[in-house]
Design an enzyme around this catalytic site. Structure first.
Site, PDB file in Angstrom:
ATOM      1  N   ASN A  56       0.910  -1.245   0.163  1.00  0.00           N
ATOM      2  CA  ASN A  56      -0.070  -0.167   0.040  1.00  0.00           C
ATOM      3  C   ASN A  56       0.633   1.092  -0.072  1.00  0.00           C
ATOM      4  O   ASN A  56       0.217   2.200  -0.484  1.00  0.00           O
ATOM      5  CB  ASN A  56      -0.887   0.157   1.201  1.00  0.00           C
ATOM      6  CG  ASN A  56      -1.851  -0.999   1.129  1.00  0.00           C
ATOM      7  OD1 ASN A  56      -2.729  -1.252   0.162  1.00  0.00           O
ATOM      8  ND2 ASN A  56      -2.101  -1.842   2.179  1.00  0.00           N
ATOM      9  N   TYR A  57       1.902   1.421   0.492  1.00  0.00           N
ATOM     10  CA  TYR A  57       2.811   2.419   0.474  1.00  0.00           C
ATOM     11  C   TYR A  57       4.019   2.746  -0.198  1.00  0.00           C
ATOM     12  O   TYR A  57       4.764   3.829  -0.118  1.00  0.00           O
ATOM     13  CB  TYR A  57       3.037   2.685   2.095  1.00  0.00           C
ATOM     14  CG  TYR A  57       1.819   3.032   2.778  1.00  0.00           C
ATOM     15  CD1 TYR A  57       1.176   4.167   2.799  1.00  0.00           C
ATOM     16  CD2 TYR A  57       1.393   1.882   3.835  1.00  0.00           C
ATOM     17  CE1 TYR A  57      -0.216   4.211   3.334  1.00  0.00           C
ATOM     18  CE2 TYR A  57       0.178   2.157   4.417  1.00  0.00           C
ATOM     19  CZ  TYR A  57      -0.483   3.409   4.333  1.00  0.00           C
ATOM     20  OH  TYR A  57      -1.643   3.365   5.272  1.00  0.00           O
ATOM     21  N   LEU A  58       4.511   1.498  -0.672  1.00  0.00           N
ATOM     22  CA  LEU A  58       5.880   1.716  -1.652  1.00  0.00           C
ATOM     23  C   LEU A  58       5.623   1.472  -2.767  1.00  0.00           C
ATOM     24  O   LEU A  58       5.078   0.753  -3.566  1.00  0.00           O
ATOM     25  CB  LEU A  58       6.628   0.458  -0.905  1.00  0.00           C
ATOM     26  CG  LEU A  58       6.828   0.615   0.587  1.00  0.00           C
ATOM     27  CD1 LEU A  58       7.697  -0.990   0.922  1.00  0.00           C
ATOM     28  CD2 LEU A  58       7.921   1.652   0.914  1.00  0.00           C
TER      29      LEU A  58
END
Ligand SMILES: *[C@@H]1O[C@H](CO)[C@@H](O)[C@H](O)[C@H]1NC(C)=O
Ligand SMILES: *[C@@H]1O[C@H](CO)[C@@H](O)[C@H](O)[C@H]1NC(C)=O
Ligand SMILES: *[C@@H]1O[C@H](CO)[C@@H](O)[C@H](O)[C@H]1NC(C)=O
Ligand SMILES: CC(=O)N[C@H]1CO[C@H](CO)[C@@H](O)[C@@H]1O
Length: 605
Positions: A562-564
């Site tokens: 979700n964030y990288l």
């Protein structure tokens, strides 16, 4: 496209990026629409035609859902007993009885709510005669049914290779026919084209509806969504669809309403599809835009700490927390979650402690609260003096249960973020910081001459640094100690093998010294190779152990998914020759297909 992908980088050869797609033969089955070439999800997003706001597609064609197989009545020999007497059930009543029988060993069937709900729904399926006889669930004996299903599942496990292969082939055929749709110029994978079979509802925890009958979904329940110029999928013979729609503002293909909670279910595209991939891509592009203006935003909130307006000061401190600590803006709760969880705007006085000095550091804020999914956030952070003084001011004359930021709510903060940069949310700060941190950590931790296992360890360490930053902790898995012990015994065994191999090598060398012939020389060479191989294997196992130990309390999946920015990872893999499947599993490779296509080795976030 695969060739393109593989060209010039031999290390990609082992990467089954497209293993779940059939080979790109021309498959005209789905393509009744002239002029739609059989493309694979080619994700040249930047070149795609953009549609007006809200429009998701112009052409959509698919084959509809795959329904659960029809009920197969039990063999005559399998008996049901009521109050000690054999009773032959009508087909409908029998089907629902088998759902209960299949769960007989499960704790659920002892729970009162479950039994009550089940019995009520079961009676609705009975004939009048059955209803008159069967009045007490405790008098029903499902044992023979239960044994029959256990025997069946045992038989499935014992299936021969040929039988398994046959099932596999049937599944592949189904996937080929129903698992793809055509959306505009792309042939896309469908995520969930099979409709769940009927059964008993379980729900999480002590759900008040558990035990209720999850009805069989029929074509008459189904709404089909496709474009006007597409071939509408045909319903099974003798049936009709509930409705056929042509709504290109939504991305689902099929929908129906399930009977337990009344929620609408959808059949959608796979995460690897263009539409999903594009959303993902845009998310990371937004984070990259933040990179360009983050300095300006930081200067601004620093100024705002001195504002005369309380509201502005509170907003500026909250923003600082979001930026520096990757806190969530509000308390976004999972559906049904009732725990007292908070985000930045809903922090209360009781959630922080101020320490003018702590462990040799000045102006330390100690946070302790439950964040999303009830994960505890505990952190001691030194902050700038002005932030500290402001916090003291915000807390003056307040009770522990009062809001820390009483002039602020999630709406106000989000509005402010939008003013700072279009598309900016608290999450963008997380995405930005996580991605940029991964990129920095990878640069720092990767040693150019280390081997592949060591590189993977470095990658995981970089990933862990990010997970810690985002507070993605977990309880150590229950199986942790056991799997560590297994690994340790593998290491011990490998060490013994290595010692043996070294002894062998030594004696072979001694022989060679005496005999000096070609044959003994050859033996020495092969023994040497054996030692090398074992050394490598041992090193791999040791790296694995280190990795697992360091990973004990950290959940890497969430940040990875979700964030990288996946392009950072893809670029790193390409640069260092690390096969992508060592980092991303199959699901993740599908989700990030767009990045695997897009990023080359010098991609910079
Ligand atoms: C249902 O059957 C069980 C077992 O025979 C019995 O103990 C129970 O009293 C019965 N309940 C009713 C309401 O008749
Ligand atoms: C990311 O967050 C950490 C932790 O607060 C912070 O120290 C770091 O400066 C941030 N990095 C960037 C580039 O914003
Ligand atoms: C891949 O990893 C994710 C966690 O990020 C997991 O949820 C998923 O089940 C894994 N898929 C496969 C095919 O192993
Ligand atoms: C035109 C139309 O019926 N649109 C509907 C398509 O489905 C979505 C989701 O169910 C609805 O919100 C739309 O109103």
């Amino acid at each position: 496209r695969k060739e393109q992908l593989l060209a010039g980088s031999p290390m990609w050869e082992s990467v089954p990026v497209l293993e779940s797609y059939p080979e790109p033969k021309v498959d005209t089955q789905l393509l009744s629409h002239p002029g739609v070439p059989p493309l694979y999800p080619v994700l040249e997003l930047w070149e795609e035609e953009r549609y007006p706001e809200g429009i998701k597609w112009k052409f959509l064609e698919h084959k509809g859902p795959v329904f659960a197989p029809p009920y197969e009545p039990l063999p005559e020999s399998v008996k049901f007993y009521y109050d000690g007497k054999v009773m032959k059930l009508s087909p409908k009543a029998e089907e629902v009885a088998t759902f209960f029988a299949k769960m007989l060993d499960h704790e659920y069937t002892t729970k009162e709510i479950f039994r009550k709900n089940f019995f009520k729904d079961w009676r609705k399926e009975m004939t009048n005669e059955e209803k008159n006889i069967i009045t007490n669930l405790s008098k029903c004996d499902f044992t023979q049914m239960s044994q029959y299903f256990k025997a069946q599942s045992e038989a499935r496990k014992q299936m021969s290779k040929e039988e398994k292969l046959k099932i596999k082939e049937e599944n592949e055929k189904l996937l080929k026919e129903y698992g793809f749709c055509v959306m505009d110029n792309h042939r896309e994978r469908i995520a969930n084209f099979k409709i769940e079979p009927p059964g008993l509802f379980r729900g999480r925890g002590n759900h008040p509806k558990m035990g209720m009958l999850k009805r069989r979904i029929m074509p008459e329940d189904i709404i089909i969504n496709c474009s006007k110029d597409a071939k509408v999928p045909s319903p099974p013979t003798g049936h009709k669809w509930k409705e056929v729609r042509h709504d290109n503002k939504v991305t689902w293909l099929v929908s129906w309403t399930e009977n337990i909670q009344g929620s609408i279910k959808y059949i959608m595209l796979n995460p690897s599809s263009r539409i999903k991939g594009e959303k993902d891509w845009q998310k990371y592009e937004t984070a990259r835009r933040l990179k360009k203006c983050v300095d300006k935003i930081r200067n601004q909130y620093r100024e705002d700490w001195k504002s005369k307006e309380m509201k502005v000061r509170q907003r500026a401190v909250a923003l600082y927390f979001i930026d520096k600590l990757a806190l969530r803006a509000g308390n976004e709760k999972e559906e049904g979650e009732t725990a007292d969880t908070v985000g930045c705007c809903s922090l209360r006085v009781e959630h922080i402690n101020l320490h003018p000095e702590l462990d040799g550091q000045e102006y330390v804020v100690e946070f302790d609260f439950l964040g999303k999914d009830s994960i505890r956030y505990y952190n001691k952070v030194p902050v700038e003096k002005r932030v500290f003084k402001n916090l003291q001011l915000f807390m003056e004359n307040k009770q522990p249960e009062d809001d820390l930021f009483d002039r602020l709510n999630t709406g106000i903060l989000n509005k402010h973020l939008q003013d700072l940069m279009e598309g900016l949310t608290a999450k963008v700060f997380r995405t930005y910081n996580a991605s940029i941190t991964l990129q920095q950590q990878l640069k720092e931790l990767t040693a150019p001459d280390e081997n592949i296992p060591a590189k993977i360890l470095s990658y995981n360490r970089a990933n862990r640094a990010v997970a810690i930053l985002c507070n993605h902790q977990r309880a150590p898995p229950k199986t942790f100690e056991k799997s560590m012990m297994n690994l340790q015994s593998k290491i011990d065994a490998k060490k013994e093998q290595l010692a043996d191999a070294r002894r062998d090598l030594k004696s072979a060398k001694a022989d060679a010294k005496v005999l000096k012939d070609a044959k003994t020389k050859k033996v020495v060479e092969s023994k040497k190779k054996a030692v090398q191989r074992l050394e490598e294997q041992l090193m791999k196992l040791e790296v694995q152990a280190t990795d697992r130990e360091e990973n004990k309390q950290i959940a890497l999946g969430t940040s990875k998914l979700n964030y990288l920015d996946p392009r950072i990872t893809v670029a790193w893999c390409k640069k260092w020759g690390v096969p992508i499947e060592k980092i991303y599993n199959k699901t993740q490779r599908e989700k990030f297909a767009w990045a695997i296509d897009m990023a080359d080795e010098d991609y910079e976030f």
